[in-house]
Design a protein around this motif. Structure first.
Motif: not given
Length: 212
Positions: A17, A21, A154-155, A160, A164-165, A168, A190, A193-194, A200
């Protein structure tokens, strides 16, 4: 850049991820954990702990997913995976560490193998162990994120980050073991959304070359 990876490893998933990103191309080098390829001498020369992932960049090897994400942030700062100010960076790192250091170690493959072998647990017994620690860990994480007033889509707000990495892949694992995730609405919002983002989607286990 090369990533030693296993498609179901949540730590390797985090790195996939993060690399996506950052828009960084890499060569995936699968290491099969069920077949114990991580214990072979040729891999132990890469990662003496025999764990995945490991990242090769510029002829050097980097290990431990959180350290590797920090390395990417320092060497390829755009787009950023950490907030701009120290207070918010501390919050994001705390979320990442709750997952990577508190929740994940109790439920990774070597832990599950150990409790199954040494405590005489059958498959359902292992699943009960897994679900207990996931529920306990995610409960604390849900409260931490929801009460922080720092989350958004997100968190951390609408950016991002390494949090979040980490989040998920942990949810993916929980879903795989059929954990009840209804008590964690903030985490699941969250996650959803990711999973709308290509970074992702493309990193998920089913998309990996060793998933076949």
């Amino acid at each position: 850049m090369k990533l030693y990876t296993f498609f179901r490893s949540s730590a390797a998933f985090r790195m996939r991820i993060a690399l996506n990103c950052k828009g960084l191309a890499y060569e995936p080098l699968p290491v099969s954990l069920p077949e114990d390829e991580h214990k072979l001498a040729r891999y132990l020369t890469v990662h003496p702990q025999g764990l995945v992932p490991a990242l090769e960049d510029g002829g050097k090897i980097y290990v431990q997913s959180l350290a590797m994400m920090e390395y990417l942030e320092e060497t390829r700062p755009q787009p950023p995976l950490l907030p701009a100010n120290a207070e918010d960076r501390a919050y994001v790192r705390a979320v990442a560490q709750i997952i990577a250091c508190e929740i994940h170690p109790l439920n990774n493959l070597r832990t599950l193998r150990y409790v199954k072998k040494n405590y005489g647990l059958d498959e359902e017994g292992v699943n009960v162990w897994y679900r207990h620690w996931i529920a306990e860990g995610l409960n604390g994480l849900e409260v931490f994120i929801a009460s922080s007033k720092k989350h958004g889509k997100y968190c951390y707000r609408d950016q991002i980050t390494i949090a979040d990495c980490c989040l998920v892949p942990q949810v993916f694992n929980a879903q795989r073991y059929r954990c009840d995730l209804a008590p964690f609405p903030t985490i699941m919002a969250i996650f959803e959304e990711c999973m709308k983002l290509d970074a992702f989607i493309d990193a998920q286990p089913s998309k990996q070359p060793d998933a076949a």
